[in-house]
Enzyme design. Structure first.
Site, PDB file in Angstrom:
ATOM      1  N   TYR A  55       0.827  -1.208   0.000  1.00 38.20           N
ATOM      2  CA  TYR A  55       0.000   0.000   0.000  1.00 38.20           C
ATOM      3  C   TYR A  55       0.867   1.266   0.000  1.00 38.20           C
ATOM      4  O   TYR A  55       0.385   2.345  -0.307  1.00 38.20           O
ATOM      5  CB  TYR A  55      -0.894   0.048   1.244  1.00 38.20           C
ATOM      6  N   GLY A  56       2.116   1.121   0.371  1.00 38.29           N
ATOM      7  CA  GLY A  56       2.973   2.280   0.579  1.00 38.29           C
ATOM      8  C   GLY A  56       3.187   3.149  -0.645  1.00 38.29           C
ATOM      9  O   GLY A  56       3.519   4.327  -0.522  1.00 38.29           O
ATOM     10  N   CYS A  86      -1.922  -2.469   9.676  1.00 41.38           N
ATOM     11  CA  CYS A  86      -1.144  -1.832   8.613  1.00 41.38           C
ATOM     12  C   CYS A  86      -1.012  -0.356   8.955  1.00 41.38           C
ATOM     13  O   CYS A  86      -2.019   0.341   9.107  1.00 41.38           O
ATOM     14  CB  CYS A  86      -1.851  -2.013   7.275  1.00 41.38           C
ATOM     15  N   ASN A  87       0.225   0.119   9.081  1.00 43.29           N
ATOM     16  CA  ASN A  87       0.440   1.522   9.413  1.00 43.29           C
ATOM     17  C   ASN A  87      -0.084   2.449   8.328  1.00 43.29           C
ATOM     18  O   ASN A  87      -0.719   3.466   8.614  1.00 43.29           O
ATOM     19  CB  ASN A  87       1.935   1.781   9.635  1.00 43.29           C
ATOM     20  N   THR A  88       0.195   2.102   7.086  1.00 38.40           N
ATOM     21  CA  THR A  88      -0.228   2.950   5.964  1.00 38.40           C
ATOM     22  C   THR A  88      -1.740   3.062   5.901  1.00 38.40           C
ATOM     23  O   THR A  88      -2.295   4.156   5.729  1.00 38.40           O
ATOM     24  CB  THR A  88       0.326   2.398   4.643  1.00 38.40           C
ATOM     25  N   CYS A 196       6.056   0.102  10.210  1.00 33.81           N
ATOM     26  CA  CYS A 196       5.288  -0.715   9.259  1.00 33.81           C
ATOM     27  C   CYS A 196       5.214  -2.113   9.840  1.00 33.81           C
ATOM     28  O   CYS A 196       6.219  -2.631  10.347  1.00 33.81           O
ATOM     29  CB  CYS A 196       5.978  -0.722   7.890  1.00 33.81           C
ATOM     30  N   THR A 197       4.048  -2.747   9.766  1.00 31.99           N
ATOM     31  CA  THR A 197       3.892  -4.065  10.397  1.00 31.99           C
ATOM     32  C   THR A 197       4.674  -5.161   9.683  1.00 31.99           C
ATOM     33  O   THR A 197       4.854  -6.251  10.234  1.00 31.99           O
ATOM     34  CB  THR A 197       2.407  -4.467  10.484  1.00 31.99           C
ATOM     35  N   HIS A 198       5.146  -4.893   8.477  1.00 30.22           N
ATOM     36  CA  HIS A 198       6.028  -5.849   7.810  1.00 30.22           C
ATOM     37  C   HIS A 198       7.419  -5.885   8.465  1.00 30.22           C
ATOM     38  O   HIS A 198       8.082  -6.928   8.452  1.00 30.22           O
ATOM     39  CB  HIS A 198       6.206  -5.479   6.331  1.00 30.22           C
TER      40      HIS A 198
END
Length: 276
Positions: A55-56, A86-88, A196-198
């Site tokens: 999404y970034g 998801c932060n984004t 970011c959760t990744h």
């Protein structure tokens, strides 16, 4: 999509309805795993929107559209709460989603406040996606919680893609991490926030680069604690004596992701395809 049976009796304060969790891809598994470990009696539905990951690099309108479509799908199953893992997606779409639904919506925001409070050098860096780094809500969060600390926003294009492809241990991924992190070390930071959760899936690789002098902060535990709080406040906690189930869905062909899901979940995972 399978639907968990809801317990709706007014005399029963426990609720076995599932918790919906979603992310642009596999990153949110870091949060889902923490929730599953701390709330093993809760049912979970996880959706990875991997067909559209990351999404970034997407527009705000696109992110909002995907968040709403996925949330509607989860609502249709009768979820009792939604975690935007998801932060984004959180910084771009959570407020408008909360205005539409009447169940708890828990988002993910970089841990600026604790980072700023604990920093000795008063220099903190946040690794983010491009979309998060440009978001006004995210920048306002820094303004409110920086505590006089210099906060360096460091977008990391390409990093999510490596994780989505299961290449987080590759030399190319390590090289990219060094490219992003080494200037931050030179700048004198003592705290690094994973925005970011990744990124928790490359936390060890990051730690190897920064060494023991820089503290790394991520948000899986705070998000889980916030979920626990909201479930309790709304009388939605499941019966602790039951065993919860986890269902996994992806908008990308399951056979392309099953081994990656198993690797990141550290266990056997079966993924079902979902078209939304």
């Amino acid at each position: 999509m399978s639907v968990f049976k809801l317990i709706t009796s007014p005399t029963n304060t426990f609720n076995s309805a599932p918790i919906g969790i979603f992310d642009s891809g596999v990153g949110g598994l870091s949060i889902a795993k923490c929730i599953s470990e701390r709330l093993p009696y809760e049912n979970i539905i996880y959706i990875a929107d991997s067909l559209y990951a990351p999404y970034g690099d997407k527009s705000v309108d696109f992110i909002i559209e995907r968040v709403n479509v996925i949330a509607q799908q989860l609502m249709a199953t009768g979820v009792k709460a939604i975690v935007i893992a998801c932060n984004t997606a959180t910084v771009n779409a959570i407020e408008q989603l909360r205005a539409q639904v009447n169940i708890p919506i828990i988002g993910v925001e970089p841990a600026i406040k604790p980072a700023a409070l604990q920093s000795i050098t008063k220099k903190v860096a946040v690794l983010t996606t491009q979309a998060t780094s440009e978001n006004k809500r995210f920048k306002a969060l820094i303004d409110v919680h920086n505590n006089g600390t210099q906060v360096i926003i460091n977008p990391c294009p390409g990093l999510v893609e490596f994780i989505e492809q299961g290449q987080q241990n590759s030399s190319a991924c390590i090289s990219l991490l060094k490219q992003y992190i080494e200037p931050l070390i030179t700048a004198g930071i003592d705290t690094l926030v994973l925005g970011c959760t990744h990124y928790p899936f490359v936390q060890q690789q990051i730690q190897n680069i920064v060494g023991s002098q820089i503290n790394i902060i991520e948000t899986t535990v705070p998000v889980t604690q916030q979920l626990i709080k909201k479930l309790a406040e709304n009388n939605l906690s499941a019966n602790p004596s039951q065993k919860g189930d986890c269902l996994f869905f992806s908008t990308l062909a399951a056979h392309q992701q099953e081994s990656l899901f198993c690797q990141l979940w550290q266990g056997n995972v079966q993924i079902k395809n979902i078209t939304i």
